[in-house]
Design a protein around this motif. Structure first.
Motif, short mmCIF file in Angstrom:
data_model
loop_
_atom_site.label_atom_id
_atom_site.label_comp_id
_atom_site.label_asym_id
_atom_site.label_seq_id
_atom_site.Cartn_x
_atom_site.Cartn_y
_atom_site.Cartn_z
N MET A 42 0.39 -2.32 -2.03
CA MET A 42 -0.24 -2.66 -3.30
C MET A 42 0.29 -4.01 -3.79
O MET A 42 1.46 -4.30 -3.60
N PRO A 43 -0.49 -4.82 -4.52
CA PRO A 43 -1.92 -4.64 -4.68
C PRO A 43 -2.67 -4.77 -3.35
O PRO A 43 -2.16 -5.41 -2.43
N LEU A 69 -6.54 -8.81 -9.44
CA LEU A 69 -5.57 -7.72 -9.42
C LEU A 69 -4.20 -8.18 -9.94
O LEU A 69 -3.51 -7.44 -10.63
#
Lengths: 225, 225
Positions: free
Chosen positions: A109-110, A208
């Motif tokens: 992640m992201p 993001l």
């Protein structure tokens, strides 16, 4: 196509605008039996569906056959498979608005972008190549679903939405729908043919990061000059 | 580091702000002998250099040794090589502002991103990994050079510049320089550590598409919420 929170947001908005809506899913019985919250903690689909009585649910194929216009709100890396289930015949000649992004959650992640669907390629192009009889229009994929259907929620609605696609007539029809959602003409930026989706899908990585910093998804980009 | 139009724009601005400037290049004699316009049609470097008498030119190593602060304005795919020529010793402990992008012109226009320096990696991270003693700060890479040093040129200066890097103190020093360029604090968005450059470098594909549509580079993104 797709029953996640993005699909739900679009379906609710379309219904509120008096469109007839059928959501498409892989397996209707399984979807209605699934009582788990999604990984963002949203209510199970079956609960949401019960609360939204005038929205129909069908298989991908049934929903594609039903729709005059089809919206792809499935997970980007699974979209081509979902659309194959929908069936080329049910999609042929129709406008497909692709709002998905080919996010790859397998590398931490992201998420990054699926290598085979980014940089020198894109999800939208892969869909267009796989379904040449479909008029693929990429739009709305660069923002949170809440803003897609309610741009006025922030900054007086004065922020940018990109649109890409090969068919000029289809683009005009999609722009009409975007106006129903609240988008002003001057904020819809036509970037050209479907290969421009390489650019708009590549916004996701910075989107993001900004979301992580601001701790909200209620933001967007405005192109200023 | 770098004598192209981006390096020239930065050098001129820094000089106008009364900083001492040495530009770095691979081979000083060759650079001054090169009488060709660049591929954007700009005047040969030697002519520009003659018109900007108070700016010095040295090798990458000389410029790196000279600078308290170093700016990487070389072509992204060649940046690590250029910085190797600058020498880790000359760069050690210094702030390096990386404004380059790893554009790959080998697969047609508009350029894509170099696969080995994008998506799950970035140029800024590669520089930071190769030179661990350098404080790499990624900023300004998401816009045309004219706006980097003169944000007021459009929209009253109210548009966004991202900053990424691992060293908080270095970030503050770079923000001070950005303010000298005309950037307001509220328009400098700190996205976190240097891995956030994966996001900001990935803006280039859509930036290039927008430039192609608008036929001007004098635009930028404003993050609104």
């Amino acid at each position: 196509m797709g029953t996640g929170s993005v699909g739900q947001t679009l379906a609710s908005k379309l219904k509120s605008l008096s469109h007839q809506v059928m959501m498409g899913t892989r397996n209707v019985a399984e979807k209605l039996a699934d009582k788990a919250k999604d990984h963002y903690g949203n209510q199970p689909f079956a609960e949401w569906y019960k609360d939204n009585g005038e929205i129909n649910l069908g298989t991908f194929a049934e929903a594609a056959a039903f729709g005059e216009l089809v919206i792809n709100a499935t997970q980007g890396v699974n979209s081509v498979n979902a659309l194959r289930q929908a069936g080329p015949k049910n999609l042929s000649g129709k406008i497909l608005i692709d709002i998905a992004n080919p996010l790859d959650f397998s590398k931490g992640m992201p998420p990054s972008l699926a290598p085979e669907l980014s940089n020198t390629h894109s999800l939208a192009e892969e869909i267009q190549k796989t379904f040449p009889e479909v008029k693929v229009i990429k739009t709305l994929n660069t923002m949170w679903a809440g803003l897609m259907v309610n741009p006025d929620m922030i900054y007086n609605g004065d922020h940018s939405n990109f649109i890409c696609g090969n068919d000029a007539g289809a683009k005009e029809k999609v722009k009409s729908l975007l106006k129903e959602f609240g988008w002003k003409s001057e904020n819809i930026l036509d970037l050209g043919d479907i290969s421009s989706a390489r650019g708009t899908e590549a916004i996701l990585p910075v989107w993001l990061r900004i979301m992580g910093t601001k701790q909200t998804a209620a933001f967007n980009f405005k192109v200023v000059s």
